[in-house]
Enzyme design. Structure first.
Site, PDB file in Angstrom:
ATOM      1  N   GLU A   1       0.871  -1.188   0.000  1.00  0.00           N
ATOM      2  CA  GLU A   1       0.000   0.000   0.000  1.00  0.00           C
ATOM      3  C   GLU A   1       0.894   1.219   0.000  1.00  0.00           C
ATOM      4  O   GLU A   1       2.062   1.136   0.400  1.00  0.00           O
ATOM      5  CB  GLU A   1      -0.885   0.003   1.266  1.00  0.00           C
TER       6      GLU A   1
ATOM      7  N   LYS B   1       2.863   4.530   1.046  1.00  0.00           N
ATOM      8  CA  LYS B   1       3.292   5.157   2.301  1.00  0.00           C
ATOM      9  C   LYS B   1       2.932   6.628   2.174  1.00  0.00           C
ATOM     10  O   LYS B   1       3.499   7.359   1.358  1.00  0.00           O
ATOM     11  CB  LYS B   1       4.801   4.983   2.501  1.00  0.00           C
TER      12      LYS B   1
ATOM     13  N   ASP C   1       2.646  10.470   2.883  1.00  0.00           N
ATOM     14  CA  ASP C   1       3.559  11.444   3.477  1.00  0.00           C
ATOM     15  C   ASP C   1       2.762  12.486   4.261  1.00  0.00           C
ATOM     16  O   ASP C   1       2.484  13.577   3.783  1.00  0.00           O
ATOM     17  CB  ASP C   1       4.372  12.103   2.355  1.00  0.00           C
TER      18      ASP C   1
ATOM     19  N   TYR D   1      -4.876   2.843   8.349  1.00  0.00           N
ATOM     20  CA  TYR D   1      -4.128   1.696   7.818  1.00  0.00           C
ATOM     21  C   TYR D   1      -3.643   0.712   8.881  1.00  0.00           C
ATOM     22  O   TYR D   1      -3.013  -0.286   8.578  1.00  0.00           O
ATOM     23  CB  TYR D   1      -2.937   2.152   6.978  1.00  0.00           C
TER      24      TYR D   1
ATOM     25  N   LYS E   1       3.398  -5.329   4.328  1.00  0.00           N
ATOM     26  CA  LYS E   1       3.070  -5.910   5.632  1.00  0.00           C
ATOM     27  C   LYS E   1       2.730  -7.385   5.472  1.00  0.00           C
ATOM     28  O   LYS E   1       2.014  -7.743   4.524  1.00  0.00           O
ATOM     29  CB  LYS E   1       1.861  -5.200   6.250  1.00  0.00           C
TER      30      LYS E   1
ATOM     31  N   LYS F   1      11.190   2.758   0.050  1.00  0.00           N
ATOM     32  CA  LYS F   1      11.155   4.194  -0.241  1.00  0.00           C
ATOM     33  C   LYS F   1      11.395   4.485  -1.721  1.00  0.00           C
ATOM     34  O   LYS F   1      12.168   3.792  -2.374  1.00  0.00           O
ATOM     35  CB  LYS F   1      12.234   4.922   0.583  1.00  0.00           C
TER      36      LYS F   1
ATOM     37  N   CYS G   1      42.531  25.238  11.391  1.00  0.00           N
ATOM     38  CA  CYS G   1      41.162  25.640  11.685  1.00  0.00           C
ATOM     39  C   CYS G   1      40.895  27.032  11.133  1.00  0.00           C
ATOM     40  O   CYS G   1      41.646  27.956  11.430  1.00  0.00           O
ATOM     41  CB  CYS G   1      40.962  25.603  13.201  1.00  0.00           C
TER      42      CYS G   1
ATOM     43  N   CYS H   1      40.574  29.637  14.143  1.00  0.00           N
ATOM     44  CA  CYS H   1      41.629  30.044  15.068  1.00  0.00           C
ATOM     45  C   CYS H   1      43.038  29.752  14.565  1.00  0.00           C
ATOM     46  O   CYS H   1      44.011  30.129  15.205  1.00  0.00           O
ATOM     47  CB  CYS H   1      41.432  29.365  16.427  1.00  0.00           C
TER      48      CYS H   1
ATOM     49  N   CYS I   1      39.741  20.600  14.981  1.00  0.00           N
ATOM     50  CA  CYS I   1      40.627  21.661  15.430  1.00  0.00           C
ATOM     51  C   CYS I   1      41.208  21.264  16.783  1.00  0.00           C
ATOM     52  O   CYS I   1      40.491  20.793  17.660  1.00  0.00           O
ATOM     53  CB  CYS I   1      39.822  22.942  15.560  1.00  0.00           C
TER      54      CYS I   1
ATOM     55  N   CYS J   1      40.104  28.250  20.591  1.00  0.00           N
ATOM     56  CA  CYS J   1      39.407  28.436  19.313  1.00  0.00           C
ATOM     57  C   CYS J   1      38.062  29.137  19.554  1.00  0.00           C
ATOM     58  O   CYS J   1      37.255  28.655  20.342  1.00  0.00           O
ATOM     59  CB  CYS J   1      39.164  27.078  18.660  1.00  0.00           C
TER      60      CYS J   1
HETATM   61  S1  IVH Z   1       2.080   1.138   9.087  1.00  0.00           S
HETATM   62  C1  IVH Z   1       4.050  -0.533  12.935  1.00  0.00           C
HETATM   63  N1  IVH Z   1       1.242   2.088   6.814  1.00  0.00           N
HETATM   64  O1  IVH Z   1       5.154   5.792   8.170  1.00  0.00           O
HETATM   65  C2  IVH Z   1       3.872   0.120  11.626  1.00  0.00           C
HETATM   66  N2  IVH Z   1       2.617   3.487   8.158  1.00  0.00           N
HETATM   67  O2  IVH Z   1       7.890   5.124   9.067  1.00  0.00           O
HETATM   68  C3  IVH Z   1       2.769   1.096  11.609  1.00  0.00           C
HETATM   69  N3  IVH Z   1       2.986   5.715   7.215  1.00  0.00           N
HETATM   70  O3  IVH Z   1       4.817   6.488  11.545  1.00  0.00           O
HETATM   71  C4  IVH Z   1       2.781   1.946  10.446  1.00  0.00           C
HETATM   72  N4  IVH Z   1       1.800   5.421   5.402  1.00  0.00           N
HETATM   73  O4  IVH Z   1       3.236   7.671   9.961  1.00  0.00           O
HETATM   74  C5  IVH Z   1       1.967   2.332   7.909  1.00  0.00           C
HETATM   75  N5  IVH Z   1       0.398   2.818   4.798  1.00  0.00           N
HETATM   76  C6  IVH Z   1       1.118   3.043   5.880  1.00  0.00           C
HETATM   77  C7  IVH Z   1       1.754   4.279   6.107  1.00  0.00           C
HETATM   78  C8  IVH Z   1       2.491   4.460   7.254  1.00  0.00           C
HETATM   79  C9  IVH Z   1       2.548   6.275   6.097  1.00  0.00           C
HETATM   80  C10 IVH Z   1       3.875   6.372   8.171  1.00  0.00           C
HETATM   81  C11 IVH Z   1       3.422   6.344   9.604  1.00  0.00           C
HETATM   82  C12 IVH Z   1       4.579   5.782  10.384  1.00  0.00           C
HETATM   83  C13 IVH Z   1       5.698   5.935   9.429  1.00  0.00           C
HETATM   84  C14 IVH Z   1       6.718   4.853   9.671  1.00  0.00           C
END
Ligand code: IVH
Length: 700
Positions: A126, A128, A130, A238, A302, A326, A419, A422, A442, A448
Site C-alpha cells: 500500500e 506510504k 507522506d 491503515y 506488511k 522508499k 582551523c 583560530c 581543530c 578556538c
Molecule cells: S504502518 C508498525 N502504513 O510511516 C507500523 N505506516 O515510518 C505502523 N505511514 O509512523 C505503520 N503510510 O506515519 C503504515 N500505509 C502506511 C503508512 C504508514 C505512512 C507512516 C506512519 C509511520 C511511518 C513509519
C-alpha cells in the site's frame, strides 16, 4: 546566497542591522521547528545562522541584543496540548531502498517463521502516505481521544482538532469493532488543497507552507480548532494499536473492517503472493505517484497473517513484519558557489556546499552537506562546478556528484589542515585500531573562538574547576563582552574588565557589590585546583574525568606529568612508552594530549593559566584495596553518596569505573531503579552488589 562579509569588515550600523535580522530569523526558525512542525531551514542552514550571529557578536560585543539568540536554546516545546500515552507504542518502519532489500525482507521473514520453500507467504502493499500519523481511541464505538505520534510512547492530545476531520468518524459504523480500539492512520492534505491554502495564506500575508505534510501538521496542531476546521485535512486508516479483542485474521480482512466501520482506506492496498508481485506494485505506484493527488514517499509492505505478525514481533523501533520501500529521493542540478568550512562547538570541521538556490521537491535549497574531507575527494567537487544534489525527506540535502565538469574548472579542492576559526592545527585522529577518523578536528580547544564558549563552560563546570556562581550563563555573558576569551582570563577578571574598557563588575546589571565580591571570592577559592579536575577542565579529547584521574594518580604532580607529555609530543619514544604503560591509558588519549601540547595557542594558554593558579598534586591510588584493579559499573540510584562521588572513590581505591556492563566488568553496584545494566550483568554472571555492600567493600 550572497557571500557574507567577515564580521570584522562590517560597520557598526551594518553589524547592528545584521544582528537584528539574525535575531528575527533564528526566532522564526525556532518557532517553526518547535511549535509549528515546519522546519523551513535545514540543520546546516540553521547552524550557519547561529554561527554567524555569534561571530558578529564576538566582533561587536557591545551590540549584543537583549534578546540575543545566543542566550537561549530553541523555545519551550508547546505546552498547549496535553500529553497522552499511547496504549501500545507507535512504531516506525524500517526502510528498504532496493529490490534486494525487499527480497531480503521476505527471506528474513521466511527464516524467522521457518517456512518451507513452497509455503505461501502473503504480503500486502500500500502507499506510504507522506503526512503525520494519528492514533484514534474508540471506546464503545465512540471517538474519545486523538493523539499525535509524539515520541512514539507519548503524543499530544489533539482530540478537538481531529473531530473536525470529515474522514474521522465520531462513531464507528458497521459491526464487529472491539469495545476499545486504537485506530491508526495518516493525516494528510491533498495537493490541490495545499496549493489553495498557500495562495490564500499568501494573499493575507501569512506564512506559506513548504509542502503538504508541513501544512497538514501545522493545520492539525492548532490551538484554535476553528483554524483546523477551515483546513481541508484528510485521513487514511491503515493500522491499529491496542484492541480489546481480536477482530480479523489478516491485514486484508482488518483493512476491510476499518472501511466497514466508516474509515477511508487506501484503494491501492492489495495482497501479493510473492516478491515479484510486491515489486510490480511498487513500480505501479511509483508511476502513478504524480497523479494520486496526495504525496506518497514509498510503499509499505506488511505480512498479511496477523498471527504471523504477532510471532514476528518487533526489533527495537520497528516491526519485523513490515517495511517501507522508499522512492528514490528528489534531485536537482545547480552550481556549487563555494565550499565553506564550519567549525562545530566541539571542533569538528564540516564542509558545507554553498549553492545557487534551487527548488528540490518543493523546497528551496541553498546549502548542502559535503560530510567530510574524504567525501569531497571522492566526489572531486570544486567551486564553480555544476553539481547534482539530492533531498530525501527531512535530512540535510546532499551533494551527489559533479555534472559535466568544465575543462577549465578550478583546481582540486584542498581541505584546510588548520582551523579557519583560530588557525590551530586541524587533525584527523587515528583510533586504537589504526583507522583514521573521517572528521578533521581543530586542536585549538579553549583557544578556538568556535569552541571557546563550550569549552569555557566545561572548564568552570562541576566536574572541572567547579566555580560557584560562574555557570554557563555567566561564561556566555563574559565571553560576549570580550572579557573572558580563555580560561586564564577568569582568574584576571577584574583586570580584564578594565582592559576592555568595561565597567567594574559591581556596576553590571544583576551583580551589585555583594554578588560581584562573591564571584571574585569563588574564583579565588579555585586558584589551587586539584590535578584531576584541572586536566579534565582543559577539555582535551579523550581525556575526560576518568583518564584525567588515572594520569593524576600516576604522575601526582602537574609539572612531571606535563614534562612527559611535552617530551612525548617532541617525538620521544620512551616518554610515550611511559604513558602507555599506565593501566587504562590508550593511544588515542596520548595522541590527543600530544596534539594539544604541540599547539602553540595551547602552550600560551597554559602558561597564562599557570601564572595565575597552582595545581594541587594528586594522592597516589591505594593498590591494596579490595577493589583495586577491578572494573566497576554503577547503576540505579545511589542513596548514600552521589554517583560522581562513588566513581571518584572507586578510582581513588584503584578500581576502574566503566559506564557499561561487559564481559570485563567485575562488579555491578546496583541501586534502586536499576534496569538494563542489571539485566545484562545477571546474564553475564557479573557479581552484583548493593550500595551498602559497596560501602563496606570500599571501606567507607
Ligand atoms: S504502518 C508498525 N502504513 O510511516 C507500523 N505506516 O515510518 C505502523 N505511514 O509512523 C505503520 N503510510 O506515519 C503504515 N500505509 C502506511 C503508512 C504508514 C505512512 C507512516 C506512519 C509511520 C511511518 C513509519
Amino acid at each position: 546566497m550572497s557571500t557574507q562579509k567577515p564580521p570584522e569588515d562590517l560597520s557598526e550600523a551594518e553589524a547592528r542591522r545584521e544582528l537584528a535580522r539574525l535575531a528575527t530569523e533564528i526566532r522564526l526558525a525556532d518557532a517553526a521547528y518547535y511549535k509549528q512542525d515546519d522546519p523551513h531551514l535545514s540543520d546546516a542552514e540553521y547552524d550557519a545562522l547561529r554561527q554567524r550571529n555569534s561571530d558578529v557578536e564576538a566582533a561587536f560585543p557591545h551590540l549584543k541584543r537583549k534578546d540575543s539568540p545566543s542566550d537561549r536554546v530553541g523555545v519551550e516545546v508547546s505546552e498547549a496540548f496535553s500529553k497522552v500515552e499511547h496504549g501500545i507504542p507507535m512504531l516506525s518502519l524500517d526502510n528498504a531502498f532496493s529490490d534486494e532489500d525487499v527480497e531480503e525482507f521476505a527471506a528474513r521473514i521466511r527464516r524467522f517463521l521457518g517456512l518451507e520453500a513452497g509455503e505461501a507467504l502473503t504480503i500486502t502493499a500500500e502507499p506510504k502516505i507522506d503526512g503525520l500519523s494519528l492514533n484514534l481511541t474508540y471506546e464503545d464505538g465512540e471517538l474519545v481521544r486523538a493523539a499525535t505520534r509524539g515520541n512514539g510512547q507519548v503524543g499530544e492530545d489533539v482530540t478537538a482538532n481531529a473531530r473536525t476531520i470529515d474522514d474521522i468518524p465520531a462513531k464507528l459504523g458497521g459491526a464487529g469493532w472491539p469495545s476499545r480500539i486504537e485506530i491508526r492512520g495518516e493525516v494528510y492534505m491533498e495537493g490541490k488543497a495545499f496549493e489553495a491554502l498557500n495562495t490564500s495564506q499568501e494573499a493575507v500575508g501569512k506564512k506559506v507552507f513548504a509542502n503538504p505534510r508541513n501544512a497538514a501538521a501545522g493545520s492539525l496542531r492548532q490551538l484554535d480548532v476553528a483554524i483546523t476546521r477551515s483546513r481541508p485535512l484528510r485521513f487514511f486508516a491503515y493500522a491499529w494499536g491496542e484492541a480489546s479483542q481480536k477482530f480479523a485474521d489478516t491485514q486484508t480482512d482488518a483493512v476491510a473492517m476499518l472501511q466497514d466501520w466508516g474509515f477511508v482506506t487506501n484503494d491501492l492496498f492489495k495482497p501479493y503472493q510473492d516478491v515479484k508481485g510486491l515489486l510490480g506494485a511498487y513500480a505501479n505506484m511509483a508511476e502513478r505517484r504524480a497523479m494520486l493527488g496526495y504525496d506518497i514517499d514509498g510503499v509499505v509492505y506488511k505480512v498479511d497473517r496477523l498471527d504471523w505478525q504477532e510471532r514476528l514481533g518487533y526489533v527495537s523501533r520497528f516491526p519485523r513484519w513490515a517495511i517501507a520501500h522508499k522512492f528514490p529521493a528528489e534531485r536537482a542540478v545547480t552550481r556549487l558557489e563555494a565550499i565553506e568550512i564550519q567549525v562545530g562547538r566541539t571542533g569538528t570541521l564540516t564542509p558545507v556546499a554553498r549553492l545557487t538556490p534551487v527548488t528540490v521537491g518543493g523546497v528551496v535549497v541553498s546549502n548542502a552537506t559535503l560530510h567530510n574531507e574524504d567525501e569531497i575527494a571522492r566526489l572531486d567537487v570544486r567551486p564553480g562546478d555544476m553539481v547534482e544534489i539530492q533531498r530525501a525527506g527531512d535530512v540535510i540535502p546532499q551533494v551527489l556528484g559533479v555534472v559535466d565538469p568544465d575543462k577549465d574548472r578550478a583546481p582540486s579542492y584542498e581541505f584546510p589542515e588548520t582551523c579557519p576559526e583560530c588557525g590551530s592545527a586541524a587533525v584527523r585522529e587515528i583510533d586504537d585500531k589504526g583507522e583514521e577518523d573521517v572528521r578533521r578536528r581543530c586542536t585549538g580547544g579553549l583557544t578556538c573562538p568556535a569552541q571557546a564558549v563550550e569549552r569555557l563552560k566545561h572548564f568552570v563546570s562541576r566536574k572541572a574547576l567547579d566555580i560557584d556562581g560562574l555557570g554557563a550563563k555567566q561564561v556566555e555573558l563574559f565571553y560576549s563582552k570580550g572579557a573572558v576569551k580563555g580560561p586564564q582570563d577568569i582568574f584576571r577578571l577584574a583586570q580584564r574588565l578594565a582592559e576592555e574598557g568595561l565597567p567594574p563588575l559591581k556596576d553590571w546589571e544583576g551583580f551589585g557589590n555583594t554578588s560581584a565580591q562573591n564571584l571574585f571570592d569563588a574564583i579565588d577559592a579555585r586558584r589551587k585546583p586539584p590535578f584531576q579536575r584541572f586536566l579534565n577542565g582543559l577539555g582535551i579529547r579523550h581525556v575526560g574525568e576518568i583518564t584525567s584521574g588515572l594520569l593524576a594518580r600516576h604522575y601526582l604532580d602537574w609539572d612531571s606529568f606535563w614534562q612527559v607529555i611535552e617530551t612525548a609530543a617532541g617525538g620521544d619514544a620512551s616518554a610515550e612508552a611511559d604513558l602507555l604503560s599506565i593501566d587504562g591509558i590508550g593511544q588515542t588519549a596520548i595522541t590527543s594530549l600530544k596534539d594539544f601540547a604541540a599547539e602553540s595557542h595551547n602552550q600560551e594558554m597554559l602558561a597564562g593559566l599557570l601564572a595565575e593558579i597552582e595545581i594541587e598534586p594528586a594522592e597516589a591510588a591505594a593498590s591494596d584495596s579490595a577493589v583495586s584493579g577491578k572494573t566497576i559499573v554503577f547503576t540505579g540510584t545511589l542513596e548514600k553518596m552521589t554517583r560522581d562521588e562513588a566513581k571518584s572513590r572507586a578510582t581513588a581505591l584503584g578500581a576502574k569505573v566503566s559506564g557499561s556492563v561487559s564481559g570485563k566488568t567485575d562488579i555491578l553496584v546496583a541501586g534502586p531503579g536499576a534496569g538494563s545494566k542489571l539485566k545484562k550483568a545477571e546474564e553475564l554472571g557479573v557479581r552484583v552488589i548493593s550500595e551498602d555492600d559497596w560501602l563496606e567493600l570500599a571501606g567507607l
